[in-house]
Design an enzyme around this catalytic site. Structure first.
Site, PDB file in Angstrom:
ATOM      1  CD  GLU A 105      59.013 -54.526  74.148  1.00 56.89           C
ATOM      2  OE1 GLU A 105      58.688 -55.574  74.778  1.00 56.89           O
ATOM      3  OE2 GLU A 105      60.153 -54.343  73.694  1.00 56.89           O
ATOM      4  CG  ASN A 130      58.864 -60.927  79.573  1.00 57.45           C
ATOM      5  OD1 ASN A 130      58.530 -60.416  80.626  1.00 57.45           O
ATOM      6  ND2 ASN A 130      59.956 -61.670  79.462  1.00 57.45           N
TER       7      ASN A 130
END
Length: 128
Positions: free
Chosen positions: A52, A39
């Site tokens: 992701e 992230n």
């Protein structure tokens, strides 16, 4: 699954999370290998990118679009469940019932299908 978890744990070290201090690593299994992401936050939170999606975009930018599974890891107690945006992006490339999502922290690993976490996806009107 163990290799995916190990790669997600490695990826977390590349996280940039100075605002939330919630570091996440992700590893995406494709037909051509494993791609990782971490992230990356921004002071303007809407510009933040989840691990992701970084892993997905990393795979796509390297020519991979056949995804098999993803592992999302946080090195603490809270489980790093994928957000709706990440689930929607994944739904663009996989069959929801066949795609496995592992969610892990330092204490446990949970397994889901994309269909379980995103029972209805946005499909839009493609006749524009």
């Amino acid at each position: 699954m163990e290799e995916l978890l190990a790669k997600a744990k490695e990826a977390i070290h590349k996280s940039y999370a100075p605002y939330s201090n919630f570091k996440v690593g992700a590893s995406l299994l494709t037909s051509g290998g494993i791609f990782t992401g971490a992230n990356i936050e921004n002071i303007s939170y809407s510009a933040t990118m989840c691990a992701e999606r970084v892993a997905v975009f990393n795979a796509i930018s390297n020519g991979e679009m056949e995804f098999e599974a993803i592992c999302v890891y946080h090195n603490g107690e809270q489980m790093p469940y994928p957000c709706g945006s990440c689930l929607q992006v994944l739904s663009e490339f996989v069959v929801a019932e066949d795609f496995t999502i592992y969610v892990a922290n330092d204490y446990k690993v949970e397994q889901y299908t994309l269909a379980q976490l995103l029972p209805v996806k946005f499909e839009g009107d493609l006749d524009v």
